[in-house]
Write a protein that holds these residues in place. Structure first.
Motif, PDB file in Angstrom:
ATOM      1  N   GLN A 156       0.809  -1.070   0.561  1.00  0.00           N
ATOM      2  CA  GLN A 156       0.179  -0.056  -0.009  1.00  0.00           C
ATOM      3  C   GLN A 156       0.479   1.321   0.360  1.00  0.00           C
ATOM      4  O   GLN A 156       0.711   2.094  -0.883  1.00  0.00           O
ATOM      5  N   GLN A 157       2.075   1.323   0.567  1.00  0.00           N
ATOM      6  CA  GLN A 157       3.115   2.575   0.407  1.00  0.00           C
ATOM      7  C   GLN A 157       3.427   3.116  -0.015  1.00  0.00           C
ATOM      8  O   GLN A 157       3.655   3.446  -0.676  1.00  0.00           O
ATOM      9  N   GLU A 158       4.499   1.665  -1.138  1.00  0.00           N
ATOM     10  CA  GLU A 158       4.633   1.426  -2.315  1.00  0.00           C
ATOM     11  C   GLU A 158       3.676   2.018  -3.569  1.00  0.00           C
ATOM     12  O   GLU A 158       3.741   2.719  -4.482  1.00  0.00           O
ATOM     13  N   LEU A 159       2.763   1.319  -3.778  1.00  0.00           N
ATOM     14  CA  LEU A 159       1.431   2.110  -4.268  1.00  0.00           C
ATOM     15  C   LEU A 159       0.956   3.778  -4.290  1.00  0.00           C
ATOM     16  O   LEU A 159       1.431   4.111  -4.780  1.00  0.00           O
ATOM     17  N   GLN A 160       1.380   3.983  -2.951  1.00  0.00           N
ATOM     18  CA  GLN A 160       1.157   5.060  -2.944  1.00  0.00           C
ATOM     19  C   GLN A 160       2.053   6.360  -3.162  1.00  0.00           C
ATOM     20  O   GLN A 160       2.113   7.578  -3.858  1.00  0.00           O
TER      21      GLN A 160
END
Length: 267
Positions: A156-160
């Motif tokens: 999720q952090q990577e996609l953000q």
């Protein structure tokens, strides 16, 4: 004939089905039904839910939070328990909760919508795994609930971060060319193609020399893209570009993965 208690759980294939049958199930419990009763194959009601390709999250949450729920009586659902009581339902590849969690882990190419769907499908398994861990019924040498939750959080952090980068680069006044035949000179901002590399002369910057030697010595490194900062639009109104250099060439290389393997994410 299958007992009504098990028949109802066999019918539950979604949260909507559970909402329909939950009053009848609650009535059975209120009139003396044993929550952890075993059927002829040694399977409990919870086992019926997890036998589905996509277990109902609502049904699992309801069962796990009932006051009469005893997690020890559902330990057979954990595939690495070596002390299963005789006659218990035996897990197969199709309903192994840990295999299911592994299958639902986000891949390198997972996007936001796919990640949300994988998290939704993994939730029932994570709820049960958390209960089993709290009762110390899991194998400490196997992946735990925190491991899977962290994998989702990291993705999720990577996609953000990726979305932020994409939003920033959308503001840059520079075009990327996909094919080698589409660019005019070797210094043009582009994706793929044949890279330009400087000569290893004594006056080259030491950091660049180190990277150049690495690229030349490692055949697995493949050219991905480059940005020529002199092509960026550096106007006073463009605050983003003022955080970037006004000249210079940035090249990105990545190790080429083996057949059927995903990129390692290092460049």
């Amino acid at each position: 004939m299958l007992k009504e208690w098990f028949w109802l759980f066999k019918k539950i294939k979604s949260d909507q089905h559970f909402a329909e049958y939950q009053p009848a199930l609650q009535h059975l419990l209120d009139t003396g039904q044993d929550l952890h009763e075993l059927d002829a194959n040694g399977r409990t009601a919870l086992g019926y839910i997890f036998a589905k390709p996509f277990p109902s999250t609502a049904a699992v949450a309801w069962l796990l939070n009932l006051p009469q729920f005893t997690v020890n009586k559902e330990a057979y659902l954990y595939p690495y328990d070596i002390d299963l009581p005789a006659g218990c339902f035996q897990l197969t590849k199709a309903n192994n909760m840990m295999d299911k969690l592994d299958e639902l882990m986000p891949s390198v190419w997972c996007d936001t919508s796919e990640l949300a769907e994988k998290q939704r499908l993994a939730e029932p398994y994570l709820m049960l795994l958390a209960k089993l861990e709290a009762a110390e019924l899991t194998n400490p040498f196997q992946s735990n609930c925190q491991y899977y939750q962290q994998a989702f959080a990291d993705k999720q952090q990577e996609l953000q971060q990726l979305a932020l980068l994409e939003a920033q680069f959308n503001q840059l006044n520079v075009g990327f060319h996909m094919l080698a035949a589409e660019y005019d000179n070797p210094f043009q901002s582009r994706i793929t193609g044949a890279p330009w590399l400087p000569s290893a002369t004594p006056d080259i910057d030491s950091a660049n020399l180190k990277q150049l030697e690495l690229i030349q010595s490692d055949p697995s490194l493949k050219f991905v893209c480059q940005i020529n900062f002199s092509e960026l639009n550096n106007t006073d109104a463009d605050l983003l570009n003022h955080r970037l250099p006004t000249a210079g060439l940035l090249q990105v290389y990545m190790p080429q993965p083996e057949d059927d393997e995903e990129p390692q994410g290092q460049c």
